[in-house]
Design a protein around this motif. Structure first.
Motif, PDB file in Angstrom:
ATOM      1  N   GLY B  35       0.778  -1.241   0.000  1.00 52.22           N
ATOM      2  CA  GLY B  35       0.000   0.000   0.000  1.00 52.22           C
ATOM      3  C   GLY B  35       0.805   1.283   0.000  1.00 52.22           C
ATOM      4  O   GLY B  35       0.499   2.183   0.762  1.00 52.22           O
ATOM      5  N   GLY B 262     -10.287   3.449  -5.264  1.00 47.62           N
ATOM      6  CA  GLY B 262     -11.700   3.720  -5.513  1.00 47.62           C
ATOM      7  C   GLY B 262     -12.244   4.844  -4.649  1.00 47.62           C
ATOM      8  O   GLY B 262     -11.580   5.320  -3.729  1.00 47.62           O
ATOM      9  N   GLU B 263     -13.450   5.257  -4.972  1.00 45.40           N
ATOM     10  CA  GLU B 263     -14.090   6.358  -4.234  1.00 45.40           C
ATOM     11  C   GLU B 263     -14.366   5.928  -2.802  1.00 45.40           C
ATOM     12  O   GLU B 263     -14.179   6.674  -1.862  1.00 45.40           O
ATOM     13  N   PRO B 265     -13.027   2.943  -0.895  1.00 45.23           N
ATOM     14  CA  PRO B 265     -12.188   1.752  -0.936  1.00 45.23           C
ATOM     15  C   PRO B 265     -12.711   0.652   0.002  1.00 45.23           C
ATOM     16  O   PRO B 265     -13.262   0.947   1.059  1.00 45.23           O
ATOM     17  N   ILE B 269      -7.617   3.104   4.498  1.00 47.07           N
ATOM     18  CA  ILE B 269      -6.424   3.451   5.273  1.00 47.07           C
ATOM     19  C   ILE B 269      -6.341   4.959   5.493  1.00 47.07           C
ATOM     20  O   ILE B 269      -5.367   5.464   6.020  1.00 47.07           O
ATOM     21  N   PHE B 270      -7.394   5.669   5.086  1.00 44.32           N
ATOM     22  CA  PHE B 270      -7.332   7.128   5.173  1.00 44.32           C
ATOM     23  C   PHE B 270      -7.917   7.653   6.478  1.00 44.32           C
ATOM     24  O   PHE B 270      -7.802   8.828   6.788  1.00 44.32           O
ATOM     25  N   CYS B 293      -0.523  11.802 -15.952  1.00 45.90           N
ATOM     26  CA  CYS B 293      -1.952  11.579 -15.841  1.00 45.90           C
ATOM     27  C   CYS B 293      -2.112  10.501 -14.775  1.00 45.90           C
ATOM     28  O   CYS B 293      -1.612   9.392 -14.938  1.00 45.90           O
ATOM     29  N   ILE B 294      -2.732  10.837 -13.668  1.00 50.18           N
ATOM     30  CA  ILE B 294      -2.881   9.870 -12.571  1.00 50.18           C
ATOM     31  C   ILE B 294      -4.365   9.735 -12.252  1.00 50.18           C
ATOM     32  O   ILE B 294      -5.040  10.729 -11.990  1.00 50.18           O
ATOM     33  N   GLN B 295      -4.854   8.515 -12.293  1.00 45.59           N
ATOM     34  CA  GLN B 295      -6.256   8.309 -11.967  1.00 45.59           C
ATOM     35  C   GLN B 295      -6.427   7.092 -11.093  1.00 45.59           C
ATOM     36  O   GLN B 295      -5.778   6.077 -11.278  1.00 45.59           O
ATOM     37  N   ASN B 296      -7.342   7.218 -10.142  1.00 46.88           N
ATOM     38  CA  ASN B 296      -7.724   6.122  -9.271  1.00 46.88           C
ATOM     39  C   ASN B 296      -6.507   5.354  -8.766  1.00 46.88           C
ATOM     40  O   ASN B 296      -6.395   4.151  -8.917  1.00 46.88           O
ATOM     41  N   SER B 297      -5.571   6.077  -8.146  1.00 48.33           N
ATOM     42  CA  SER B 297      -4.339   5.452  -7.682  1.00 48.33           C
ATOM     43  C   SER B 297      -3.947   6.054  -6.345  1.00 48.33           C
ATOM     44  O   SER B 297      -4.389   7.154  -6.009  1.00 48.33           O
ATOM     45  N   ILE B 298      -3.116   5.322  -5.604  1.00 48.50           N
ATOM     46  CA  ILE B 298      -2.513   5.947  -4.426  1.00 48.50           C
ATOM     47  C   ILE B 298      -0.999   5.970  -4.598  1.00 48.50           C
ATOM     48  O   ILE B 298      -0.408   5.045  -5.134  1.00 48.50           O
ATOM     49  N   ILE B 299      -0.415   7.070  -4.132  1.00 52.77           N
ATOM     50  CA  ILE B 299       0.978   7.346  -4.444  1.00 52.77           C
ATOM     51  C   ILE B 299       1.714   7.720  -3.163  1.00 52.77           C
ATOM     52  O   ILE B 299       1.246   8.556  -2.389  1.00 52.77           O
ATOM     53  N   GLY B 300       2.882   7.124  -2.955  1.00 52.18           N
ATOM     54  CA  GLY B 300       3.689   7.393  -1.765  1.00 52.18           C
ATOM     55  C   GLY B 300       4.528   8.651  -1.899  1.00 52.18           C
ATOM     56  O   GLY B 300       4.453   9.364  -2.897  1.00 52.18           O
TER      57      GLY B 300
END
Lengths: 372, 398
Positions: B35, B262-263, B265, B269-270, B293-300
């Protein structure tokens, strides 16, 4: 040679009244996840300094909350570590005003240190500097004071800049303060010095006994040129000097340049440390369209973000258009909000559909906790 | 200062994790990333922190180096305690004999002296390969209220999947009447989550007896629990309603990562009230470039993205260059994906570099997850078909 760090956390509060209304300049948020003091503290720690005193004056709750025990900077130590030095005064109405008075207030701390060298710094400087190299030069040159300077063109006519002239051997031959009447290139003193500790103690006592409001640069250094050895050290790396809200905005935006980011954050073994918040990763939802932006952890983004700095824990709703803006920690921008050249302080909430705009020279500022 | 602890946690982190293939070549399963910011072990450790348990023994055996370094003094989980805190417990050499951990029960048995130091009334047994957020204190209160000898956390699973789990039958008072490991015809859909609270005095006796039984497999599920049921000890179930996933396989690890997206999840974890802590590398914020272009993703943190990222989990310090496309994938920390490379349905382990124009997991039979091991350098234009386990230490693609 062993050095102790001293950081002045309040000296420039008046320069950015917007952001320092609720905090000291040292704890002004910067670059998405940092506070200004992080840069100076990390530079000291990365240069092998393991004892740092932070002189405070007022509004230092947020600073203490931020630095805590100092563990993020590895400054929890049996020998040395982090010392918060609150104001010392026999009369509480009479807190220090000048740098020299501030130092006099921590005379006990200075006298008890065993380190031979003091690295003295203001906290409005953003850079990744190898202070060890400065100390080495200071020792090799057998200097009493080393004045770090940066060649820069100064155009802000409202801000008094102290500049020095150096000879071929880097000896400081002149030091003067002035508000520039036009854009001028100067060797600007960035208010970061390396000083022999016993010399510093003697100079403070001697100067203050004659002039209680004496200025560090002009009176301590200037009036003793020729009597003590003062050398200059030119820092040629990236350095942001936060002297006004406009400058704050401009320097934050410089983080969108790769060279600046590389120099500040991607130097090997020279990370900039800050308080860890254990935020979740940032989540980009299906409405996200992000370009050329610097984005910290724990955000949820569902709108358009361009040329902006987004701090930890910010929410940007669907249909928003955020351009050229700085959004500080935990602010919530609801759906369909349009922002251009806006700085929101922490915990700002902007309700759906609002349109706010400033301009680059004068960004629109929303104070901490504002609800629009 | 208190000289005893009410409850001590023992975290079983010794499993080889062979079903994670190349991902556990050099690290133990609990040290595998999850994650964008975490490693698997952050979840049980953070749950302990958030449940008020500050004394944890981590039982390691396989590839402990990364795990040891990661846990360190336990400071990220607030477990740098003067009395208690987190302790890594590898097998050790005794005066008379030395043994690897023979099974989960034996691992605890070999560390009874560690537990004894804290004179706990209860011991919590945890696994190092589950992703979930849970309040162990609620379970402990349940255990005390029921005056149980052992409490097992149970989770309702779909009936058709029940035969993959250890299944509990419970009566109306939540007392466990029967336990079956992977039953062909399950009598209930309550699965054991591998989380146990024992009254320590009872557990200790059973562990000693188990050690003296030469026919035992020294396993909690197969031996300790079964024996306690046989003897009529009071075993209760603690129902857990929430997200829980065993990430012991490539597929389940990938799915659990996708559950963060997702909208709304599947796994949240938020939520800032139950944070999952991690050791922090001091990375700067992420930079999203002009071509990104970043969509529907989580980024560290510390990530630089100038390419396209869709439905993916991107770990800290990753670089994704212009024109590169990452889709439905999990990228571990410090991976570099060069210009115009394409990555689909893939897990890429730490520190690996994918060359320009390389195509990973996007050709061949779709649907199987591709894995690229750590520290690999995939040359420009390489094609790695879907479902491949790419691991040059073990002969390249498989």
């Amino acid at each position: 040679m062993k050095a102790v760090g001293i950081i002045l956390s309040n000296i420039h509060d008046k320069n950015i009244p917007e952001l320092t209304k609720v905090r000291s300049i040292a704890s002004v948020p910067y670059g998405g996840r940092y506070r200004l003091i992080d840069f100076t503290l990390s530079n000291m720690v990365n240069s092998g300094i393991t004892k740092v005193g932070v002189i405070t004056k007022s509004n230092y709750q947020s600073l203490m909350d931020h630095v805590g025990s100092g563990k993020e900077w590895d400054l929890v130590r049996k020998n040395g570590g982090l010392f918060i030095l609150p104001p010392f005064s026999d009369n509480s109405d009479n807190l220090y005003e000048t740098r020299l008075q501030a130092l006099n207030g921590v005379m006990n701390f200075l006298e008890r240190c065993e380190e031979e060298i003091v690295v003295l710094s203001d906290s409005n400087i953003v850079c990744n500097m190898d202070l060890d190299a400065v100390i080495q030069k200071h020792v090799d040159a057998k200097a009493d004071i080393t004045c770090i300077y940066k060649k820069m063109t100064v155009c802000d006519t409202s801000y008094t800049v102290t500049s020095i002239k150096v000879d071929a051997d880097d000896n400081v031959v002149d030091i003067a303060s002035a508000k520039p009447s036009e854009c001028t290139e100067v060797n600007a003193v960035v208010n970061l010095w390396v000083i022999n500790r016993t010399m510093l103690i003697a100079l403070i006592k001697d100067t203050l006994s004659r002039e209680p409001k004496a200025d560090f640069n002009l009176d301590v250094i200037g009036k003793n040129l020729g009597k003590i050895k003062v050398i200059g050290y030119e820092f040629d790396g990236y350095l942001a000097w936060i002297t006004s809200l406009a400058k704050y905005y401009e320097c934050n935006m410089e983080l969108l340049e790769k060279d600046v980011r590389d120099e500040l954050f991607n130097k090997k073994y020279k990370a900039i440390y800050t308080k860890v918040k254990d935020s979740a990763p940032t989540s980009y939802r299906s409405g996200a369209k992000v370009k050329n932006s610097f984005i910290a952890d724990g955000c949820v983004i569902d709108g358009i973000v361009e040329n902006s700095i987004i701090s930890r824990g910010v929410t940007i709703g669907r249909g928003c258009v955020i351009k050229n803006s700085i959004i500080l920690q935990d602010s919530i921008i609801m759906d369909n909000v349009n922002l251009n050249c806006v700085i929101t302080d922490k915990d700002v909430v902007i309700s759906s559909g609002k349109v706010l705009s400033g301009c680059e020279e004068m960004p629109f500022f929303l104070g901490k906790g504002t609800r629009v | 200062m208190l000289t005893k602890k009410e409850c001590v946690a023992m975290l079983l982190a010794g499993g080889q994790g062979s079903r994670l293939y190349a991902l556990t070549n050099q690290v133990a399963k609990p040290a595998v990333e999850f994650g964008a910011k975490n490693r698997i072990i952050d979840f049980p450790l953070s749950n302990c922190t958030n449940s008020g348990i500050d004394t944890v023994g981590v039982l390691t055996q396989y590839q402990p180096l990364v795990l040891n370094e990661y846990i360190g003094n336990g400071q990220p989980w607030d477990m740098d305690r003067t009395f208690g805190g987190v302790h890594v417990l590898p097998p050790y050499q005794g005066k008379k004999k030395s043994d690897w951990y023979k099974g989960t029960a034996n691992a605890i048995y070999q560390n009874l002296s560690f537990i004894d130091r804290y004179q706990p009334e209860y011991v919590l047994i945890l696994s190092g390969d589950h992703i979930y957020k849970m309040d162990y204190d609620a379970m402990l209160q349940d255990h005390k209220k029921n005056n149980a000898d052992c409490t097992i956390a149970v989770l309702p699973v779909p009936m058709e999947e029940a035969s993959r789990f250890g299944i509990m039958s419970m009566n109306a008072e939540n007392r466990i009447t029967e336990f079956e490991e992977k039953p062909k015809q399950p009598k209930s859909n309550l699965a054991s989550m591998g989380i146990y609270i024992f009254t320590y005095s009872v557990l200790k006796q059973y562990l000693i007896d188990d050690e003296n039984d030469p026919n035992s497999e020294n396993d909690f599920g197969k031996n300790i629990i079964v024996n306690m049921l046989k003897d009529g000890k009071k075993l209760c179930g603690h129902r857990f309603e929430g997200y829980w996933k065993d990430v012991g396989t490539i597929k389940s690890l990938w799915e659990a990562n996708m559950d963060l997206l997702g909208e709304k999840p599947n796994f949240d974890i938020f939520d800032t009230k139950q944070k999952i802590y991690a050791r922090n590398a001091g990375d700067p914020p992420q930079y999203v470039g002009a071509n990104a272009c970043i969509q529907n993703s989580i980024i560290g943190s510390g990530v630089e993205i100038d390419g396209t990222v869709i439905n993916s989990v991107i770990g800290s310090g990753v670089k994704i260059e212009e024109g590169a496309i990452v889709r439905d994938s999990v990228i571990f920390s410090n991976v570099v994906i060069k210009k115009n490379a394409m990555v689909e349905l893939t897990i890429i382990d730490e520190e690996t570099e994918i060359g320009c124009n390389a195509v990973v997991g996007a050709t061949g039979k779709k649907g199987d997850i591709c894995v690229v091991a750590r520290n690999e350098k995939i040359a420009d234009n390489t094609v790695i078909p879907a479902g491949t386990m790419y691991d040059s230490l073990n002969g390249g693609a498989k």
